[in-house]
Scaffold this motif. Structure first.
Motif, PDB file in Angstrom:
ATOM      1  N   TRP A 217      36.425  82.944  78.721  1.00  0.00           N
ATOM      2  CA  TRP A 217      37.452  83.107  80.327  1.00  0.00           C
ATOM      3  C   TRP A 217      37.754  84.736  80.564  1.00  0.00           C
ATOM      4  CZ3 TRP A 217      41.931  84.307  82.107  1.00  0.00           C
ATOM      5  CH2 TRP A 217      42.746  83.907  82.924  1.00  0.00           C
ATOM      6  N   GLY A 218      37.479  85.145  81.193  1.00  0.00           N
ATOM      7  CA  GLY A 218      38.602  86.103  81.860  1.00  0.00           C
ATOM      8  C   GLY A 218      38.227  88.082  81.698  1.00  0.00           C
TER       9      GLY A 218
ATOM     10  N   SER B 286      38.315  85.616  95.327  1.00  0.00           N
ATOM     11  CA  SER B 286      37.113  86.104  95.910  1.00  0.00           C
ATOM     12  C   SER B 286      36.218  84.481  94.960  1.00  0.00           C
ATOM     13  CB  SER B 286      36.699  86.772  94.044  1.00  0.00           C
ATOM     14  OG  SER B 286      35.834  86.889  93.933  1.00  0.00           O
ATOM     15  N   ASP B 287      34.867  84.777  95.534  1.00  0.00           N
ATOM     16  CA  ASP B 287      34.216  83.489  95.413  1.00  0.00           C
ATOM     17  C   ASP B 287      33.713  83.463  93.972  1.00  0.00           C
ATOM     18  OD1 ASP B 287      33.999  81.675  97.592  1.00  0.00           O
ATOM     19  OD2 ASP B 287      32.526  83.829  98.215  1.00  0.00           O
ATOM     20  N   THR B 288      34.447  84.367  93.176  1.00  0.00           N
ATOM     21  CA  THR B 288      34.333  83.862  91.277  1.00  0.00           C
ATOM     22  C   THR B 288      35.205  84.137  90.891  1.00  0.00           C
ATOM     23  OG1 THR B 288      33.679  85.858  91.070  1.00  0.00           O
ATOM     24  CG2 THR B 288      31.508  84.779  91.557  1.00  0.00           C
ATOM     25  N   PHE B 289      36.633  83.451  91.804  1.00  0.00           N
ATOM     26  CA  PHE B 289      37.695  83.276  91.473  1.00  0.00           C
ATOM     27  C   PHE B 289      38.149  82.670  89.391  1.00  0.00           C
ATOM     28  CE2 PHE B 289      41.879  81.637  91.457  1.00  0.00           C
ATOM     29  CZ  PHE B 289      42.822  82.870  90.891  1.00  0.00           C
ATOM     30  N   ARG B 290      38.474  83.272  88.792  1.00  0.00           N
ATOM     31  CA  ARG B 290      38.582  82.270  87.488  1.00  0.00           C
ATOM     32  C   ARG B 290      39.405  81.474  87.541  1.00  0.00           C
ATOM     33  NH1 ARG B 290      40.356  88.035  85.123  1.00  0.00           N
ATOM     34  NH2 ARG B 290      42.954  87.420  85.003  1.00  0.00           N
ATOM     35  N   GLY B 291      40.763  81.490  88.638  1.00  0.00           N
ATOM     36  CA  GLY B 291      41.746  80.332  87.905  1.00  0.00           C
ATOM     37  C   GLY B 291      42.930  81.493  87.810  1.00  0.00           C
ATOM     38  N   ALA B 292      44.009  80.248  86.991  1.00  0.00           N
ATOM     39  CA  ALA B 292      45.553  80.651  86.360  1.00  0.00           C
ATOM     40  C   ALA B 292      44.757  81.237  84.761  1.00  0.00           C
ATOM     41  CB  ALA B 292      46.679  79.941  87.043  1.00  0.00           C
ATOM     42  N   GLY B 293      43.851  80.683  84.724  1.00  0.00           N
ATOM     43  CA  GLY B 293      43.916  80.038  82.718  1.00  0.00           C
ATOM     44  C   GLY B 293      42.763  78.785  82.963  1.00  0.00           C
ATOM     45  N   PRO B 294      42.244  79.533  81.584  1.00  0.00           N
ATOM     46  CA  PRO B 294      40.881  79.007  80.788  1.00  0.00           C
ATOM     47  C   PRO B 294      41.525  77.527  81.486  1.00  0.00           C
ATOM     48  CG  PRO B 294      41.542  80.514  79.263  1.00  0.00           C
ATOM     49  CD  PRO B 294      43.025  80.513  80.541  1.00  0.00           C
ATOM     50  N   PHE B 295      40.790  76.646  81.424  1.00  0.00           N
ATOM     51  CA  PHE B 295      41.000  75.154  82.557  1.00  0.00           C
ATOM     52  C   PHE B 295      42.193  74.637  83.515  1.00  0.00           C
ATOM     53  CE2 PHE B 295      38.143  74.861  78.007  1.00  0.00           C
ATOM     54  CZ  PHE B 295      37.344  73.879  78.408  1.00  0.00           C
ATOM     55  N   SER B 296      42.733  75.449  83.536  1.00  0.00           N
ATOM     56  CA  SER B 296      43.637  74.999  84.936  1.00  0.00           C
ATOM     57  C   SER B 296      43.048  74.079  85.612  1.00  0.00           C
ATOM     58  CB  SER B 296      43.733  76.423  85.191  1.00  0.00           C
ATOM     59  OG  SER B 296      42.911  76.742  86.025  1.00  0.00           O
ATOM     60  N   GLU B 297      41.498  73.675  86.141  1.00  0.00           N
ATOM     61  CA  GLU B 297      41.312  72.623  86.933  1.00  0.00           C
ATOM     62  C   GLU B 297      40.689  71.206  86.302  1.00  0.00           C
ATOM     63  OE1 GLU B 297      41.656  74.189  90.329  1.00  0.00           O
ATOM     64  OE2 GLU B 297      42.204  76.055  88.765  1.00  0.00           O
ATOM     65  N   PRO B 298      41.577  70.439  87.024  1.00  0.00           N
ATOM     66  CA  PRO B 298      41.043  69.442  86.719  1.00  0.00           C
ATOM     67  C   PRO B 298      39.588  69.367  86.821  1.00  0.00           C
ATOM     68  CG  PRO B 298      41.496  69.354  89.192  1.00  0.00           C
ATOM     69  CD  PRO B 298      41.840  70.684  88.194  1.00  0.00           C
TER      70      PRO B 298
ATOM     71  N   THR C  49      39.537  79.185  69.951  1.00  0.00           N
ATOM     72  CA  THR C  49      38.704  80.092  70.096  1.00  0.00           C
ATOM     73  C   THR C  49      39.399  81.527  70.537  1.00  0.00           C
ATOM     74  OG1 THR C  49      37.067  78.195  69.849  1.00  0.00           O
ATOM     75  CG2 THR C  49      36.679  80.452  71.291  1.00  0.00           C
ATOM     76  N   PRO C  50      39.246  82.348  71.227  1.00  0.00           N
ATOM     77  CA  PRO C  50      39.696  83.396  71.409  1.00  0.00           C
ATOM     78  C   PRO C  50      38.937  83.544  73.046  1.00  0.00           C
ATOM     79  CG  PRO C  50      38.894  84.892  70.238  1.00  0.00           C
ATOM     80  CD  PRO C  50      38.241  83.387  69.329  1.00  0.00           C
TER      81      PRO C  50
ATOM     82  N   VAL D  27      42.409  79.581  72.653  1.00  0.00           N
ATOM     83  CA  VAL D  27      42.180  78.339  73.484  1.00  0.00           C
ATOM     84  C   VAL D  27      42.162  76.990  71.990  1.00  0.00           C
ATOM     85  CG1 VAL D  27      40.542  76.460  74.569  1.00  0.00           C
ATOM     86  CG2 VAL D  27      41.591  79.071  75.616  1.00  0.00           C
ATOM     87  N   THR D  28      42.533  76.417  72.516  1.00  0.00           N
ATOM     88  CA  THR D  28      42.934  74.851  71.331  1.00  0.00           C
ATOM     89  C   THR D  28      41.239  73.974  71.921  1.00  0.00           C
ATOM     90  OG1 THR D  28      44.479  75.391  69.856  1.00  0.00           O
ATOM     91  CG2 THR D  28      43.781  73.488  69.412  1.00  0.00           C
ATOM     92  N   ASP D  29      40.454  73.705  71.082  1.00  0.00           N
ATOM     93  CA  ASP D  29      39.241  72.999  71.361  1.00  0.00           C
ATOM     94  C   ASP D  29      39.674  71.967  70.123  1.00  0.00           C
ATOM     95  OD1 ASP D  29      37.714  73.343  74.438  1.00  0.00           O
ATOM     96  OD2 ASP D  29      38.033  75.145  73.218  1.00  0.00           O
TER      97      ASP D  29
END
Length: 831
Positions: free
Chosen positions: A419-420, A430-442, A601-602, A619-621
């Motif tokens: 990500w990023g 943008s149509d490929t906007f990544r969002g505010a952060g990893p997994f920011s979206e429900p 994971t970075p 990001v912690t998984d």
């Protein structure tokens, strides 16, 4: 149904959702009476609420009649009452015609039915009790007045022409340059070019100013959209049943997907279970899926899990159609096809047709414009996230807001892995906007939670368009994982069924934050993206769904089995122990085994809008899966214990030195300018020979040519002995071309130089003598092996066993009597 392109203004009226009043969009609406707000039915019936207005005396029905007070939008909602959930559905009808205006049919009693209405339109709001013990629900209806065209002032948007062009991207630098322009880049492309949607003159100027060359593929997307809609209507009207497992003849609406999924479960209770994913969408919709397996309720039975999903991107309707047809395929096949019955018996299958229900509902219900303007909601790609938009664009509901389809996050750029980085946009519109952060979206959190809690050994995420089967990695610099031979073999096998190209994701262009990259690198489950059809995001149903799924003309998989056969190949892989790991042992009946792993994971260095980067985010998984023992010996299908992210990278040890550099001599003279190659064959050809083992081992070759001025443009193409193009370089604005081929087979090749453009043809800037450089293969690298933590708890939840377990793909590991003798068993395995 009223005009389609609108945005909210101040006028709002409502019937409240309960006795104490409701705050809607910051406006407190007075309560109506309890009789107005409460829908009641003493009985239930498994019917489709949206099919027709029912008699008030029908079982499981309650209705309200009302008149729209606005030209605008109706939002009708249901909510549980008095803590009783149940399953109620909702539909809104035009009273005069009986046609459905809006509907919702999720698994619970939390429904949102939304669409456009006209002022003074007479409506019937119908609630249907589908199942469950809840006799009552609360209903709320909100009318939003909308200004024409969706702008704050109501000024009409200027008409524009959208087109598809193929942009020449023969080098990776060209692909990166194209992605940085912020245009609507499709997934249809190859080594030398990518199709791009140009929505208006501003987009055309952006591409023109970039210096990248392009050719028009479709000059008028609006015309195509209207024609496709007409073809769909004609096909549905003249075809009683298609060759699909369901017999469907037209694209479904969201409420039809919802209803059909729970009908599959109701009619096949031992084989199919419908479920709601844990996170509602941005607008509050439930996200639905089904699980298909023998003894379907026992999700901890240890079988491998095959996961198929669709519609991360709202406008990609064929993706959800193929997913739900696969669910029908499994159910029908279990009853009628011994081969499918056997595979279903060995696996568990999860199908989530629509990951992004908000966006899909908007795209599916919009008028067929196809001009890709801001208010062309049919071509919306993203979800309905408003928080990342500038303040002036955060107002209004997703279906009608000042930013139109541009507001939202691309769910398939929002997963954590890589990500990023390049391949996603940091810009909100943008149509490929990544969002505010990893997994920011429900929507992405739903998939993360499901994959993290189950042993998903095989995963397909469905998209349009491009006739591609894409495998990890999404970024070329990542290098292929150690599992590359396994991933490639399965991808190639599936491609032999549907006629698609099987390539690494980066072979199209770099992408970051995608579904299968996260699932594969984090869990080891084999993951792929299918890009369905070559005609568009949702072209005619007959071709993009029926033909592509069944493998009939005009699909590339005609006569080969199509996506149906490809999905069966994936199911066969899930059932094959050689494709994952297996734990065996013994445990008392009723004891529960758990595999656990937590790691960080970075992301990529995080690209900023100004082109700078910030440090990666960690990001912690957590992966937790369970097996419930039935007593005695068990076999549990799991993913390898070592994540591909740390396992190492694929390569091969050199078996000899690379070939020595070869000169590439420039023939005498300069060919005429040629901008039409290969249509115009005028060019210079230079043969050369690549050697092979045992004399040399070439990991790659680079054909390099140079000249004096950046204003001169020579293009380079390389063909093998069969006349097939194997690599090329046609950049423009440079003083050189470099064409690269990895692991080149030995044989005779030909380099072709095309004189694309000379500033002064009378005094040509000829290319000098070139060269062919060789490099050895990159050896494989191996990381540290990881273990799962395996625990066992008894019937009262007390921990009675613990062990570290190492398992590789294709390996069977005997964990012994882990519940009663775990310490000794662990020592025995380490001897």
């Amino acid at each position: 149904m009223g005009p389609r392109r609108r945005s909210p203004v101040a006028l709002r009226t409502a019937i409240a959702l309960g006795a104490s009043g409701l705050v809607i969009f910051g406006v407190t609406v007075p309560s109506a009476t309890a009789a107005d707000n409460v829908m009641r039915a003493d009985g239930s019936a498994g019917r489709a609420c949206y099919e027709s207005v029912q008699s008030r005396r029908a079982a499981g029905i309650d209705q309200r009649e009302m008149t729209s007070t606005v030209d605008g939008l109706i939002q009708a909602r249901l909510a549980p009452r008095d803590g009783a959930e149940g399953d109620w559905d909702l539909a809104v009808f035009d009273k005069a015609t009986g046609k459905v205006v809006a509907a919702s049919a999720a698994l619970r009693s939390r429904e949102l039915a939304e669409s456009f209405v006209k002022k003074d339109q007479q409506l019937i709001v119908q609630a249907c009790r589908y199942s469950g013990s809840a006799r009552t629900v609360t209903v709320g209806v909100d009318f939003l007045a909308l200004t024409p065209q969706g702008t704050p002032t109501g000024v009409a948007e200027q008409a524009q022409r959208a087109e598809v062009v193929r942009v020449e991207t023969p080098e990776r630098t060209d692909k990166s340059k194209l992605l940085a322009l912020g245009l609507d880049v499709t997934e249809k492309g190859d080594e030398t070019g990518i199709e791009v949607v140009l929505a208006d003159d501003a987009d055309r100027k952006t591409l023109r100013d970039s210096g990248l060359r392009s050719t028009v593929i479709n000059p008028d997307l609006s015309k195509t959209s209207r024609e496709d809609a007409a073809r769909d209507r004609e096909y549905a009207a003249t075809t009683q049943a298609s060759g699909l497992p369901s017999g469907r003849t037209s694209y479904r609406h969201l409420y039809e997907y919802e209803f059909e999924l729970k009908e599959l479960a109701r009619k096949n209770p031992k084989l199919v279970k419908a479920f709601t994913l844990p996170n509602p969408s941005v607008e509050g919709r439930d996200v639905l899926g089904v699980e298909i397996a023998t003894d379907v309720a026992n999700i901890a039975d240890g079988k491998p899990v095959n996961f198929t999903m669709g519609v991360h991107h709202a406008r990609e309707w064929p993706a959800s159609e193929h997913a739900i047809e696969w669910a029908y395929e499994l159910v029908n096949g279990y009853q009628k096809d011994p081969a499918i019955k056997s595979l279903v018996g060995k696996t568990r299958n999860i199908v989530v047709p629509i990951v992004n229900p908000d966006g899909f509902s908007i795209s599916r219900e919009a008028e067929p414009k196809g001009d890709f303007s801001r208010f062309d909601y049919e071509m919306k790609r993203k979800n309905c996230q408003a928080a990342d938009s500038p303040p002036q664009f955060r107002t209004g509901v997703c279906k009608a807001n000042p930013a139109g389809r541009e507001r939202g996050t691309d769910p398939n750029r929002n997963y954590a892995t890589f990500w990023g980085g390049n391949g996603a946009s940091p810009n909100w519109n943008s149509d490929t906007f990544r969002g505010a952060g990893p997994f920011s979206e429900p929507e992405t959190r739903n998939i993360r939670e499901l994959v993290s809690k189950r042993q998903v050994t095989n995963l397909i995420t469905l998209h349009t368009y491009g006739n591609l089967i894409l495998r990890p990695p999404g970024v070329a610099d990542t290098r292929a994982p150690l599992d590359e031979p396994v991933l490639k073999a399965l991808g190639d096998k599936m491609a032999s069924r549907n006629g698609y190209r099987s390539i690494p994701s980066w072979g199209l262009y770099d992408t970051t934050g995608t579904t299968e990259d996260w699932s594969f690198w984090s869990t080891g489950g084999l993951g792929y993206t299918f890009e369905i059809n070559t005609a568009g995001f949702h072209p005619p149903f007959q071709n993009a769904v029926v033909a592509e799924y069944t493998g009939t003309a005009p699909a590339a998989g005609a006569g080969k089995g199509g996506n149906r056969a490809a999905f069966l190949d994936m199911l066969g892989s899930a059932a094959d122990p050689a494709q994952h790991a297996t734990l065996i042992g013994s445990a008392p009946r009723g004891y529960q085994l758990k595999l656990h792993k937590t790691f960080q994971t970075p992301t990529s260095p995080v690209l900023q809008p100004d082109g700078s980067t910030k440090p990666p985010i960690y990001v912690t998984d957590t992966l937790d899966s369970t097996y419930s023992s039935t007593g005695g010996r068990f076999a549990w299908s799991v993913n390898p214990s070592t994540r591909p992210y740390v396992a190492g990278r694929y390569g091969r040890e050199p078996q000899g030195p690379p070939q020595a550099t070869l000169p590439l001599a420039n023939p005498a003279g300069v060919p005429a300018e040629n901008t039409q190659y290969p249509g115009n064959p005028v060019a210079e050809s230079m043969p050369f020979t690549i050697k092979g083992l045992p004399e040399v081992d070439n990991g790659r070759f680079d054909v390099v040519v140079e000249w004096a001025s950046t204003d001169t443009d020579w293009d380079l193409y390389v063909y093998n002995a069969a006349g097939e193009l194997v690599t090329s370089s046609a950049a423009g604005g440079t003083k050189s071309e470099r064409a690269t081929l990895f692991d080149p087979p030995p044989g005779n090749y030909t380099a072709v130089m095309v004189n694309y453009d000379q500033v002064d043809p009378a005094n040509p800037d000829d290319w000098g003598n070139g060269r062919i450089e060789f490099a050895p293969p990159i050896p494989p690298t191996y990381g540290t092996k990881e273990a799962y933590t395996l625990t066992c708890t008894n019937r009262i939840g007390r921990l009675v066993g613990i062990a570290d377990v190492f398992a590789d793909r294709g390996q069977t590991v005997d964990v012994g009597e882990v519940c009663t003798n775990s310490a000794r068993a662990t020592k025995d395995r380490r001897r």
